[in-house]
Motif scaffolding. Structure first.
Motif, mmCIF file in Angstrom:
data_model
loop_
_atom_site.group_PDB
_atom_site.id
_atom_site.type_symbol
_atom_site.label_atom_id
_atom_site.label_comp_id
_atom_site.label_asym_id
_atom_site.label_seq_id
_atom_site.Cartn_x
_atom_site.Cartn_y
_atom_site.Cartn_z
ATOM 1 N N TRP A 208 48.976 34.381 34.544
ATOM 2 C CA TRP A 208 48.731 35.627 33.821
ATOM 3 C C TRP A 208 47.313 35.659 33.228
ATOM 4 C CZ3 TRP A 208 50.233 40.267 34.133
ATOM 5 C CH2 TRP A 208 49.926 41.191 33.129
ATOM 6 N N VAL A 209 46.849 34.504 32.739
ATOM 7 C CA VAL A 209 45.473 34.447 32.217
ATOM 8 C C VAL A 209 44.487 34.784 33.339
ATOM 9 C CG1 VAL A 209 43.673 32.894 31.318
ATOM 10 C CG2 VAL A 209 45.962 32.841 30.328
ATOM 11 N N GLU A 210 44.760 34.223 34.517
ATOM 12 C CA GLU A 210 43.900 34.534 35.668
ATOM 13 C C GLU A 210 43.936 36.026 35.976
ATOM 14 O OE1 GLU A 210 41.908 32.276 37.733
ATOM 15 O OE2 GLU A 210 42.189 31.295 35.790
ATOM 16 N N ALA A 211 45.153 36.592 35.926
ATOM 17 C CA ALA A 211 45.299 38.015 36.220
ATOM 18 C C ALA A 211 44.530 38.848 35.195
ATOM 19 C CB ALA A 211 46.780 38.399 36.221
ATOM 20 N N LEU A 212 44.603 38.437 33.919
ATOM 21 C CA LEU A 212 43.864 39.157 32.879
ATOM 22 C C LEU A 212 42.367 39.100 33.152
ATOM 23 C CD1 LEU A 212 45.579 38.144 29.509
ATOM 24 C CD2 LEU A 212 45.577 40.385 30.610
ATOM 25 N N GLN A 213 41.903 37.900 33.513
ATOM 26 C CA GLN A 213 40.468 37.746 33.766
ATOM 27 C C GLN A 213 40.056 38.610 34.946
ATOM 28 O OE1 GLN A 213 40.227 33.478 34.137
ATOM 29 N NE2 GLN A 213 39.803 33.205 31.952
ATOM 30 N N LEU A 214 40.876 38.577 35.998
ATOM 31 C CA LEU A 214 40.554 39.380 37.183
ATOM 32 C C LEU A 214 40.493 40.855 36.827
ATOM 33 C CD1 LEU A 214 42.483 38.166 40.343
ATOM 34 C CD2 LEU A 214 40.054 38.756 40.124
ATOM 35 N N SER A 215 41.514 41.324 36.083
ATOM 36 C CA SER A 215 41.603 42.760 35.852
ATOM 37 C C SER A 215 40.579 43.227 34.829
ATOM 38 C CB SER A 215 43.011 43.130 35.395
ATOM 39 O OG SER A 215 43.296 42.473 34.178
ATOM 40 N N GLN A 216 40.369 42.457 33.766
ATOM 41 C CA GLN A 216 39.469 42.910 32.710
ATOM 42 C C GLN A 216 38.005 42.776 33.117
ATOM 43 O OE1 GLN A 216 40.734 44.460 29.969
ATOM 44 N NE2 GLN A 216 42.577 44.132 31.204
ATOM 45 N N ASP A 217 37.726 41.838 33.992
ATOM 46 C CA ASP A 217 36.329 41.589 34.322
ATOM 47 C C ASP A 217 36.030 41.975 35.771
ATOM 48 O OD1 ASP A 217 36.134 40.387 31.727
ATOM 49 O OD2 ASP A 217 37.243 38.709 32.591
ATOM 50 N N ALA A 218 36.846 42.877 36.305
ATOM 51 C CA ALA A 218 36.670 43.244 37.714
ATOM 52 C C ALA A 218 35.437 44.126 37.871
ATOM 53 C CB ALA A 218 37.909 43.978 38.205
ATOM 54 N N SER A 219 34.824 44.038 39.031
ATOM 55 C CA SER A 219 33.742 44.960 39.368
ATOM 56 C C SER A 219 34.221 45.747 40.592
ATOM 57 C CB SER A 219 32.469 44.178 39.685
ATOM 58 O OG SER A 219 32.588 43.602 40.964
ATOM 59 N N PRO A 220 33.573 46.848 40.889
ATOM 60 C CA PRO A 220 34.003 47.645 42.048
ATOM 61 C C PRO A 220 34.066 46.810 43.323
ATOM 62 C CG PRO A 220 32.419 48.854 40.752
ATOM 63 C CD PRO A 220 32.489 47.488 40.152
ATOM 64 N N ASP A 221 33.239 45.762 43.405
ATOM 65 C CA ASP A 221 33.243 44.949 44.622
ATOM 66 C C ASP A 221 34.576 44.240 44.832
ATOM 67 O OD1 ASP A 221 30.680 45.735 44.645
ATOM 68 O OD2 ASP A 221 29.884 43.828 43.852
ATOM 69 N N ASP A 222 35.342 44.062 43.729
ATOM 70 C CA ASP A 222 36.616 43.362 43.854
ATOM 71 C C ASP A 222 37.683 44.238 44.489
ATOM 72 O OD1 ASP A 222 35.614 41.089 42.635
ATOM 73 O OD2 ASP A 222 35.988 41.897 40.639
ATOM 74 N N VAL A 223 37.417 45.551 44.554
ATOM 75 C CA VAL A 223 38.440 46.461 45.069
ATOM 76 C C VAL A 223 38.078 46.825 46.506
ATOM 77 C CG1 VAL A 223 39.647 48.635 44.681
ATOM 78 C CG2 VAL A 223 38.698 47.350 42.737
ATOM 79 N N PRO A 224 38.894 46.433 47.453
ATOM 80 C CA PRO A 224 38.561 46.759 48.842
ATOM 81 C C PRO A 224 38.474 48.274 49.015
ATOM 82 C CG PRO A 224 40.529 45.346 48.701
ATOM 83 C CD PRO A 224 40.190 45.757 47.318
ATOM 84 N N GLY A 225 37.410 48.705 49.651
ATOM 85 C CA GLY A 225 37.257 50.136 49.906
ATOM 86 C C GLY A 225 36.882 50.934 48.674
ATOM 87 N N ALA A 226 36.338 50.268 47.648
ATOM 88 C CA ALA A 226 36.037 50.966 46.394
ATOM 89 C C ALA A 226 35.013 52.078 46.606
ATOM 90 C CB ALA A 226 35.523 49.972 45.362
ATOM 91 N N GLU A 227 34.101 51.889 47.607
ATOM 92 C CA GLU A 227 33.036 52.889 47.792
ATOM 93 C C GLU A 227 33.612 54.272 48.056
ATOM 94 O OE1 GLU A 227 33.502 49.402 49.164
ATOM 95 O OE2 GLU A 227 33.410 50.628 51.002
ATOM 96 N N SER A 228 34.771 54.268 48.744
ATOM 97 C CA SER A 228 35.297 55.573 49.127
ATOM 98 C C SER A 228 36.175 56.189 48.038
ATOM 99 C CB SER A 228 36.098 55.449 50.427
ATOM 100 O OG SER A 228 37.140 54.524 50.216
ATOM 101 N N LEU A 229 36.447 55.402 46.965
ATOM 102 C CA LEU A 229 37.287 55.954 45.901
ATOM 103 C C LEU A 229 36.443 56.843 44.995
ATOM 104 C CD1 LEU A 229 39.337 52.790 44.900
ATOM 105 C CD2 LEU A 229 40.143 54.793 46.167
ATOM 106 N N PRO A 230 37.074 57.839 44.369
ATOM 107 C CA PRO A 230 36.329 58.670 43.438
ATOM 108 C C PRO A 230 35.918 57.849 42.222
ATOM 109 C CG PRO A 230 38.668 59.252 43.438
ATOM 110 C CD PRO A 230 38.474 58.224 44.501
ATOM 111 N N THR A 231 34.726 58.090 41.714
ATOM 112 C CA THR A 231 34.305 57.415 40.483
ATOM 113 C C THR A 231 34.511 58.386 39.335
ATOM 114 O OG1 THR A 231 32.074 58.243 40.635
ATOM 115 C CG2 THR A 231 32.517 56.154 41.723
ATOM 116 N N ILE A 232 34.427 57.843 38.129
ATOM 117 C CA ILE A 232 34.632 58.700 36.950
ATOM 118 C C ILE A 232 33.686 59.896 37.010
ATOM 119 C CG2 ILE A 232 34.259 58.795 34.471
ATOM 120 C CD1 ILE A 232 35.542 56.123 34.240
#
Ligand code: HEC
Length: 247
Positions: A208-232
């Motif tokens: 869970w600590v790993e999951a927290l670190q992954l989720s809280q400190d994620a960058s768009p590069d961590d999300v496959p296909g992030a370029e095609s997702l809408p940004t804020i």
């Protein structure tokens, strides 16, 4: 002065009887005097203890004879095959979080990282870690806030070390085994949790600590296909992040 009857009784007594009475009376005073003295004066010897209660329990010492057992030894030999709990660490990866003396970088084979484990980890984290480290592990749990209130009020004797943010770079880089080790044994001002949290649950918390670190400190590069997702910026028209500044 004595009545006649008593006078004749006394004169009938064997000669020296009165001396005997006086002597016996004096001797009778000796035991109470000795007892009083024994109670008042320190002594190197064990006291005479008529009523034992539980002050001195009969017991066997090493190397003494004990007729209760057939071999008459009071020291009992170890039952063959007995293993003490602290000797059960054949598997250091699972129990200690180390492999060949280094912190493990992987989960042990007993631990299957799946959704059930993460859920178990979340629940355990929220029971044991959240009060200090906060729900996201940023080191801002309710206990920290309370400590700050006390510190600011100048309450006598309050000192406090802030729980670490689990998102600090150094802690992000910790091998899994080091997080496990920290939960198990504690670190500096943090107590260990090995008596409260079972081994498998400690590994679940690591996940869970790993999951927290992954989720809280994620960058768009961590999300496959992030370029095609809408940004804020293009979801909310006109809401340009840069305009808001870094406040
Ligand atoms: C009572 C408060 C408290 C609780 C509960 C607590 N911690 Fe901590 N934790 C601390 C403090 C304080 C520090 C910093 C210790 C220091 O630097 O002296 C710390 C440090 C850490 C660190 C950094 C270790 C390092 O090497 O710097 C990790 C990782 C950590 N905690 C994980 C956890 C996990 C996981 C749990 C739940 C099982 C937990 N903590 C529960 C107070 C707590």
């Amino acid at each position: 002065m004595l009545p006649e009857k008593l006078k004749t009784m006394l004169s009938d007594l064997p000669p020296g009887f009165m001396y005997l009475v006086v002597l016996a009376t004096s001797l009778a005073l000796v035991p109470p005097v000795l007892i009083l003295r024994a109670r008042a004066v320190p002594s190197e010897h064990r006291r005479i203890h008529l009523i034992q209660n539980m002050d001195n329990q009969p017991k066997f010492f090493d190397q003494q004879e004990n007729l209760l057992f057939r071999d008459t030894r009071s020291m009992r030999p170890r039952v063959p095959g007995t293993v003490s709990r602290s000797q059960m660490i054949g598997d250091t990866h699972y129990f200690l979080g180390t492999v060949d003396g280094e912190f493990a970088t992987t989960f042990p084979s007993q631990v299957e990282v799946d959704e059930a484990l993460l859920e178990r980890g979340r629940i355990s984290f929220e029971i044991y870690c959240l009060p200090c480290h906060g729900v996201q592990g940023k080191g801002d749990g309710i206990i920290h806030h309370r400590a700050m209130v006390l510190l600011n009020a100048g309450t006598n004797g309050t000192t406090w070390v802030q729980p670490k943010s689990l998102h600090e770079e150094a802690i992000q880089d910790y091998p899994l085994g080091q997080i496990y080790w920290t939960i198990t044994n504690g670190v500096r001002n943090m107590a260990g949790y090995k008596s409260q949290i079972r081994v498998e649950d400690r590994w679940a918390i690591v996940a869970w600590v790993e999951a927290l670190q992954l989720s809280q400190d994620a960058s768009p590069d961590d999300v496959p296909g992030a370029e095609s997702l809408p940004t804020i910026n293009n979801v909310i028209p006109g809401d340009d992040m840069d305009e808001e500044g870094d406040s």
